[in-house]
Scaffold this motif. Structure first.
Motif, PDB file in Angstrom:
ATOM      1  N   ASP A 106      -1.649  29.675 -28.412  1.00 24.10           N
ATOM      2  CA  ASP A 106      -2.909  29.026 -28.043  1.00 24.10           C
ATOM      3  C   ASP A 106      -3.149  29.148 -26.541  1.00 24.10           C
ATOM      4  OD1 ASP A 106      -5.155  27.221 -28.985  1.00 24.10           O
ATOM      5  OD2 ASP A 106      -4.337  26.028 -27.353  1.00 24.10           O
ATOM      6  N   ASP A 108      -4.056  26.995 -24.524  1.00 19.46           N
ATOM      7  CA  ASP A 108      -3.606  25.808 -23.794  1.00 19.46           C
ATOM      8  C   ASP A 108      -2.097  25.595 -23.847  1.00 19.46           C
ATOM      9  OD1 ASP A 108      -6.251  25.198 -23.153  1.00 19.46           O
ATOM     10  OD2 ASP A 108      -6.539  24.067 -25.004  1.00 19.46           O
ATOM     11  N   ASP A 109      -1.376  26.516 -24.453  1.00 20.92           N
ATOM     12  CA  ASP A 109       0.066  26.322 -24.578  1.00 20.92           C
ATOM     13  C   ASP A 109       0.721  26.398 -23.201  1.00 20.92           C
ATOM     14  OD1 ASP A 109       2.997  27.037 -25.150  1.00 20.92           O
ATOM     15  OD2 ASP A 109       2.202  26.661 -27.155  1.00 20.92           O
ATOM     16  N   ARG A 190       0.947  25.347 -32.236  1.00 20.75           N
ATOM     17  CA  ARG A 190       1.706  24.111 -32.060  1.00 20.75           C
ATOM     18  C   ARG A 190       0.982  23.081 -31.206  1.00 20.75           C
ATOM     19  NH1 ARG A 190       6.766  26.083 -28.191  1.00 20.75           N
ATOM     20  NH2 ARG A 190       5.543  26.666 -26.348  1.00 20.75           N
ATOM     21  N   THR A 191       0.002  23.512 -30.413  1.00 17.69           N
ATOM     22  CA  THR A 191      -0.757  22.578 -29.585  1.00 17.69           C
ATOM     23  C   THR A 191      -1.927  21.925 -30.329  1.00 17.69           C
ATOM     24  OG1 THR A 191      -2.036  24.459 -28.785  1.00 17.69           O
ATOM     25  CG2 THR A 191      -0.199  23.721 -27.406  1.00 17.69           C
ATOM     26  N   THR A 193      -4.227  19.561 -32.467  1.00 15.07           N
ATOM     27  CA  THR A 193      -4.323  18.185 -32.944  1.00 15.07           C
ATOM     28  C   THR A 193      -5.671  18.043 -33.648  1.00 15.07           C
ATOM     29  OG1 THR A 193      -5.474  17.189 -31.044  1.00 15.07           O
ATOM     30  CG2 THR A 193      -3.049  17.406 -30.884  1.00 15.07           C
ATOM     31  N   LEU A 230       7.175  19.712 -28.229  1.00 14.95           N
ATOM     32  CA  LEU A 230       6.349  20.912 -28.325  1.00 14.95           C
ATOM     33  C   LEU A 230       7.177  22.160 -28.042  1.00 14.95           C
ATOM     34  CD1 LEU A 230       3.305  21.835 -28.622  1.00 14.95           C
ATOM     35  CD2 LEU A 230       3.289  21.939 -26.128  1.00 14.95           C
ATOM     36  N   GLN A 231       8.021  22.109 -27.030  1.00 13.53           N
ATOM     37  CA  GLN A 231       8.792  23.281 -26.622  1.00 13.53           C
ATOM     38  C   GLN A 231       9.816  23.703 -27.673  1.00 13.53           C
ATOM     39  OE1 GLN A 231       8.016  20.720 -24.739  1.00 13.53           O
ATOM     40  NE2 GLN A 231       6.772  21.638 -23.110  1.00 13.53           N
ATOM     41  N   TYR A 235       5.421  28.851 -31.980  1.00 10.86           N
ATOM     42  CA  TYR A 235       4.056  28.894 -31.460  1.00 10.86           C
ATOM     43  C   TYR A 235       3.030  28.689 -32.578  1.00 10.86           C
ATOM     44  CZ  TYR A 235       6.234  31.018 -27.345  1.00 10.86           C
ATOM     45  OH  TYR A 235       7.020  31.270 -26.254  1.00 10.86           O
TER      46      TYR A 235
END
Length: 296
Positions: A106, A108-109, A190-191, A193, A230-231, A235
């Motif tokens: 993403d 924004d990642d 993963r980012t 929502t 998150l880390q 991804y």
């Protein structure tokens, strides 16, 4: 990323830019040196949402650019050229960010937040006859040598969000009441929502038709609250579940899940399978800032 996925049929995502026939021999000239690197070009045929119009095809390119040395390098302004006759098929490609190693991610990642290089997959819509291409930017070509278009090699993620259960929540105020909804999210980064997803009541007055999110919590396939950082996550995640607390105007019955005007059915007749642990976590979650029910 969500805005792009929600509008895959629109021009910003599959180049609806101009198609410019060359006026003379000087209109198309390969560059004297390469700006970055072309890592692959192919006909994009996979997927169910990213599609070409009849009589055309989608061409995807994995392009890797260095940091801009002067001013701003606008990725939306990259043009695709037919290397055989110099026709410019325009800019405004669909763009999917990649890590430097080529993993889809993403925008924004945090893994790419401070990376001044840019690697991504760019997709344009062109006539089917195109077999060799080059790339340009505001009248200047970016590469010395044209590239032959290959077969389909990579598939872009196409996020899908469905409401798979719903029930009335227990909380209420003088003007609003709670609705609990379980969302099943497929092929999301993963980012992701659900903060931009609302509920919509088609039969309600306009000022009461949207139900905004209050809080949400992510669950795994067994209904347990996700605690990974998150880390520590991949991804791109194939399946995710979110228990969401929406607030609707009193007496309003939402019937669809809404994202930027695109709506899918809200299955209010399906039972909401949420554990006590998940419901407790939902009440302890941080509320969405500037939610509609708190602005009115």
């Amino acid at each position: 990323m969500i805005a792009r996925i929600a509008a895959l049929a629109m021009c910003a995502l599959i180049s609806c830019g101009r198609s410019v026939a060359p006026d003379g021999a000087d209109d198309y000239k390969p560059a004297r040196e390469d700006y970055g690197r072309v890592r692959g070009v192919w006909i994009y045929t996979a997927g169910t949402q990213v599609k070409a119009a009849p009589g055309t095809q989608l061409i995807a390119a994995d392009l890797h650019f260095p940091p801009a040395t002067e001013g701003k390098f606008d990725l939306d302004d990259i043009d695709l050229f037919d290397a055989e006759d110099g026709t410019n098929f325009g800019s405004d490609p669909y763009i999917q960010r990649l890590t430097p190693e080529g993993e889809m991610v993403d925008d924004d990642d945090p893994v790419v937040a401070d990376d001044r290089d840019y690697r991504g997959i760019f997709v344009w819509q062109v006539p089917r006859a195109v077999t060799r291409v080059n790339f340009g930017y505001w009248g200047e070509m970016l590469y010395k040598n044209p590239v032959t278009v290959d077969a389909d090699v990579r598939v872009l993620p196409e996020i899908q969000v469905d409401a798979v259960g719903a029930e009335r929540g227990g909380a209420a105020t003088d003007a609003y009441e709670s609705r609990l909804v379980m969302l099943h999210v497929r092929d999301s980064f993963r980012t992701f929502t659900p903060r931009n997803y609302t509920l919509f009541a088609s039969g309600a007055p306009e000022e009461k038709s949207l139900c905004d999110i209050n809080t949400w919590v992510e669950l795994d396939g067994d209904g347990r609250v996700v605690t990974e950082t998150l880390q520590d996550r991949a991804y791109l995640l194939p399946d995710r579940w979110f228990l969401v607390d929406y607030w609707c105007a009193n007496g309003i019955q939402p019937d669809t899940l809404n994202i930027f005007g695109q709506q899918t059915p809200l299955h209010v007749d399906r039972p909401l399978r949420a554990s006590i642990e998940a419901r407790r976590a939902l009440t302890e979650a941080t509320p969405k800032e500037h939610a509609l029910h708190r602005l009115k």
